[in-house]
Write a protein that holds these residues in place. Structure first.
Motif, PDB file in Angstrom:
ATOM      1  N   HIS A  39       0.872  -1.183   0.000  1.00 14.08           N
ATOM      2  CA  HIS A  39       0.000   0.000   0.000  1.00 14.08           C
ATOM      3  C   HIS A  39       0.904   1.226   0.000  1.00 14.08           C
ATOM      4  O   HIS A  39       1.805   1.337   0.824  1.00 14.08           O
ATOM      5  N   ASP A  40       0.663   2.125  -0.930  1.00 11.29           N
ATOM      6  CA  ASP A  40       1.461   3.338  -1.016  1.00 11.29           C
ATOM      7  C   ASP A  40       0.712   4.492  -0.357  1.00 11.29           C
ATOM      8  O   ASP A  40      -0.514   4.569  -0.406  1.00 11.29           O
ATOM      9  N   ASP A  41       1.468   5.397   0.250  1.00 13.03           N
ATOM     10  CA  ASP A  41       0.896   6.496   1.014  1.00 13.03           C
ATOM     11  C   ASP A  41       1.015   7.839   0.294  1.00 13.03           C
ATOM     12  O   ASP A  41       1.192   8.872   0.928  1.00 13.03           O
ATOM     13  N   GLY A  42       0.943   7.799  -1.039  1.00 13.86           N
ATOM     14  CA  GLY A  42       0.952   9.048  -1.799  1.00 13.86           C
ATOM     15  C   GLY A  42       2.303   9.437  -2.361  1.00 13.86           C
ATOM     16  O   GLY A  42       2.620  10.629  -2.439  1.00 13.86           O
ATOM     17  N   SER A  43       3.096   8.465  -2.767  1.00 13.58           N
ATOM     18  CA  SER A  43       4.435   8.752  -3.307  1.00 13.58           C
ATOM     19  C   SER A  43       4.369   9.680  -4.501  1.00 13.58           C
ATOM     20  O   SER A  43       3.442   9.624  -5.318  1.00 13.58           O
ATOM     21  N   THR A  44       5.404  10.518  -4.622  1.00 17.22           N
ATOM     22  CA  THR A  44       5.516  11.430  -5.756  1.00 17.22           C
ATOM     23  C   THR A  44       6.771  11.149  -6.580  1.00 17.22           C
ATOM     24  O   THR A  44       7.052  11.867  -7.537  1.00 17.22           O
ATOM     25  N   ASP A  45       7.516  10.114  -6.217  1.00 17.64           N
ATOM     26  CA  ASP A  45       8.699   9.723  -6.992  1.00 17.64           C
ATOM     27  C   ASP A  45       8.310   8.555  -7.895  1.00 17.64           C
ATOM     28  O   ASP A  45       7.144   8.377  -8.235  1.00 17.64           O
ATOM     29  N   GLN A  46       9.250   7.727  -8.279  1.00 22.90           N
ATOM     30  CA  GLN A  46       8.985   6.624  -9.205  1.00 22.90           C
ATOM     31  C   GLN A  46       8.450   5.365  -8.519  1.00 22.90           C
ATOM     32  O   GLN A  46       8.279   4.330  -9.150  1.00 22.90           O
ATOM     33  N   THR A  47       8.114   5.443  -7.237  1.00 22.87           N
ATOM     34  CA  THR A  47       7.629   4.283  -6.481  1.00 22.87           C
ATOM     35  C   THR A  47       6.452   3.605  -7.170  1.00 22.87           C
ATOM     36  O   THR A  47       6.441   2.378  -7.324  1.00 22.87           O
ATOM     37  N   LEU A  48       5.455   4.358  -7.598  1.00 25.33           N
ATOM     38  CA  LEU A  48       4.257   3.769  -8.194  1.00 25.33           C
ATOM     39  C   LEU A  48       4.568   3.048  -9.496  1.00 25.33           C
ATOM     40  O   LEU A  48       4.007   1.973  -9.764  1.00 25.33           O
ATOM     41  N   ASP A  49       5.457   3.595 -10.295  1.00 24.66           N
ATOM     42  CA  ASP A  49       5.853   2.935 -11.546  1.00 24.66           C
ATOM     43  C   ASP A  49       6.563   1.616 -11.265  1.00 24.66           C
ATOM     44  O   ASP A  49       6.347   0.624 -11.976  1.00 24.66           O
ATOM     45  N   ILE A  50       7.397   1.599 -10.265  1.00 26.88           N
ATOM     46  CA  ILE A  50       8.130   0.381  -9.907  1.00 26.88           C
ATOM     47  C   ILE A  50       7.158  -0.682  -9.406  1.00 26.88           C
ATOM     48  O   ILE A  50       7.232  -1.850  -9.818  1.00 26.88           O
ATOM     49  N   ILE A  51       6.241  -0.281  -8.541  1.00 28.53           N
ATOM     50  CA  ILE A  51       5.246  -1.239  -8.053  1.00 28.53           C
ATOM     51  C   ILE A  51       4.457  -1.812  -9.218  1.00 28.53           C
ATOM     52  O   ILE A  51       4.276  -3.037  -9.321  1.00 28.53           O
ATOM     53  N   ALA A  52       3.985  -0.962 -10.106  1.00 32.07           N
ATOM     54  CA  ALA A  52       3.188  -1.416 -11.254  1.00 32.07           C
ATOM     55  C   ALA A  52       3.951  -2.428 -12.095  1.00 32.07           C
ATOM     56  O   ALA A  52       3.380  -3.439 -12.534  1.00 32.07           O
ATOM     57  N   GLU A  53       5.222  -2.198 -12.309  1.00 35.77           N
ATOM     58  CA  GLU A  53       6.027  -3.111 -13.122  1.00 35.77           C
ATOM     59  C   GLU A  53       6.166  -4.472 -12.443  1.00 35.77           C
ATOM     60  O   GLU A  53       6.013  -5.513 -13.088  1.00 35.77           O
ATOM     61  N   PHE A  54       6.436  -4.490 -11.164  1.00 34.24           N
ATOM     62  CA  PHE A  54       6.611  -5.749 -10.456  1.00 34.24           C
ATOM     63  C   PHE A  54       5.287  -6.513 -10.336  1.00 34.24           C
ATOM     64  O   PHE A  54       5.282  -7.741 -10.394  1.00 34.24           O
ATOM     65  N   VAL A  55       4.179  -5.800 -10.184  1.00 34.96           N
ATOM     66  CA  VAL A  55       2.863  -6.456 -10.122  1.00 34.96           C
ATOM     67  C   VAL A  55       2.593  -7.189 -11.436  1.00 34.96           C
ATOM     68  O   VAL A  55       2.048  -8.297 -11.437  1.00 34.96           O
ATOM     69  N   LYS A  56       2.970  -6.592 -12.557  1.00 30.73           N
ATOM     70  CA  LYS A  56       2.781  -7.227 -13.867  1.00 30.73           C
ATOM     71  C   LYS A  56       3.607  -8.499 -14.007  1.00 30.73           C
ATOM     72  O   LYS A  56       3.191  -9.447 -14.672  1.00 30.73           O
TER      73      LYS A  56
END
Length: 90
Positions: A39-56
């Motif tokens: 669960h992300d708490d509102g990241s503004t760096d590349q965290t969300l992109d990294i999570i999305a890639e690993f989930v795929k």
């Protein structure tokens, strides 16, 4: 319920500089019967992109996308507890 599975709970916030390395480390462990809940708490760096890639790439990795921003690491982590169905979570 699989009694030998563990769930890993990961509360993220702007951890992009180290997140991919941390996720690869989990994937490279000899014990493989785990699921990761993020669960992300509102990241503004590349965290969300990294999570999305690993989930795929890895079906054991789950991203809770509810747009809730706790602005508190403890609450962010506690939010993940109800998702764990394993007998053990870390």
């Amino acid at each position: 319920m699989d009694t030998k599975r563990i769930d890993i709970l990961m509360a993220t916030y702007n951890g992009g500089a180290f997140l991919a390395q941390q996720l690869r480390s989990l994937q490279n462990q000899t014990f493989t019967n785990w699921e990761l809940w993020i669960h992300d708490d509102g990241s503004t760096d590349q965290t969300l992109d990294i999570i999305a890639e690993f989930v795929k790439l890895d079906s054991r990795i789950h991203w809770i996308r509810d747009d809730i921003k706790y602005k508190n690491p403890a609450y962010n982590f506690l939010n993940l507890l109800p998702f764990s169905q394993a007998p053990f979570c870390i």
